[in-house]
Enzyme design. Structure first.
Site, PDB file in Angstrom:
ATOM      1  N   ALA A   1      21.780   8.724  17.687  1.00  0.00           N
ATOM      2  CA  ALA A   1      21.565  10.172  17.559  1.00  0.00           C
ATOM      3  C   ALA A   1      20.082  10.480  17.354  1.00  0.00           C
ATOM      4  O   ALA A   1      19.565  11.467  17.897  1.00  0.00           O
ATOM      5  CB  ALA A   1      22.408  10.735  16.419  1.00  0.00           C
TER       6      ALA A   1
ATOM      7  N   ALA B   1      18.475  10.243  20.715  1.00  0.00           N
ATOM      8  CA  ALA B   1      18.827  11.417  21.528  1.00  0.00           C
ATOM      9  C   ALA B   1      18.075  12.659  21.073  1.00  0.00           C
ATOM     10  O   ALA B   1      17.526  13.405  21.896  1.00  0.00           O
ATOM     11  CB  ALA B   1      20.340  11.655  21.470  1.00  0.00           C
ATOM     12  N   GLU B   2      18.020  12.904  19.774  1.00  0.00           N
ATOM     13  CA  GLU B   2      17.316  14.089  19.289  1.00  0.00           C
ATOM     14  C   GLU B   2      15.820  13.996  19.552  1.00  0.00           C
ATOM     15  O   GLU B   2      15.177  14.984  19.899  1.00  0.00           O
ATOM     16  CB  GLU B   2      17.565  14.340  17.804  1.00  0.00           C
ATOM     17  CG  GLU B   2      16.877  15.605  17.335  1.00  0.00           C
ATOM     18  CD  GLU B   2      17.517  16.272  16.149  1.00  0.00           C
ATOM     19  OE1 GLU B   2      16.951  17.303  15.721  1.00  0.00           O
ATOM     20  OE2 GLU B   2      18.544  15.810  15.657  1.00  0.00           O
ATOM     21  N   SER B   3      15.270  12.799  19.446  1.00  0.00           N
ATOM     22  CA  SER B   3      13.841  12.621  19.704  1.00  0.00           C
ATOM     23  C   SER B   3      13.494  12.944  21.149  1.00  0.00           C
ATOM     24  O   SER B   3      12.563  13.714  21.419  1.00  0.00           O
ATOM     25  CB  SER B   3      13.425  11.184  19.383  1.00  0.00           C
ATOM     26  OG  SER B   3      13.625  10.903  18.022  1.00  0.00           O
TER      27      SER B   3
END
Length: 140
Positions: free
Chosen positions: A59, A62-64
């Protein structure tokens, strides 16, 4: 002036210094008109106790990449980006190698953005499917 692919990737990777991205060894590796790709090594830094990739690390990857994709496509002189919601469906385990996260836009609005982020292994097997909502806010 539009930056080159190499300049965008260099800028992205320099911004990762002294952050969670550096700790997890996340590196931006490819960029196009509507996508950004990052990779992260799968090793003991990102394991859960039984020796497979931790969903939280996935996660974070993905957020980065999703937040940085939004950052690349907005006017950073006037705006900054924040993630406001992320979902992650983890489909397969990984023990070694690299995972790659490709962020593409579903919606690219002036204020909110929605990104699809596919996390795959080195053989292009789908590991996780994520969605990220970001918001672009004015700098004060």
């Amino acid at each position: 002036m539009k930056l080159s692919k190499e300049a965008i990737l260099k800028q992205a990777n320099l911004a990762c210094k002294n952050t969670l991205m550096e700790t997890l060894q996340i590196e931006m590796v490819d960029y196009g008109e509507d996508f950004l790709v990052a990779r992260m090594p799968v090793n003991s830094r990102v394991y859960q106790p039984d020796g497979v990739l931790h969903g939280g690390a996935t996660a974070a990857l993905a957020e980065s990449v999703g937040s940085f994709a939004t950052h690349v496509f907005i006017d950073t002189e006037k705006l900054f980006v924040r993630g406001i919601e992320i979902t992650a469906n983890h489909l397969k385990s990984v023990r070694e190698g690299y995972v790659y996260a490709k962020a593409t836009f579903i919606h690219k609005g002036r204020t909110t953005q929605l990104l699809d982020i596919r996390v795959t292994d080195e053989s292009d097997n789908l590991i996780s499917l994520c969605k990220l909502s970001t918001i672009s806010l004015p700098k004060k």
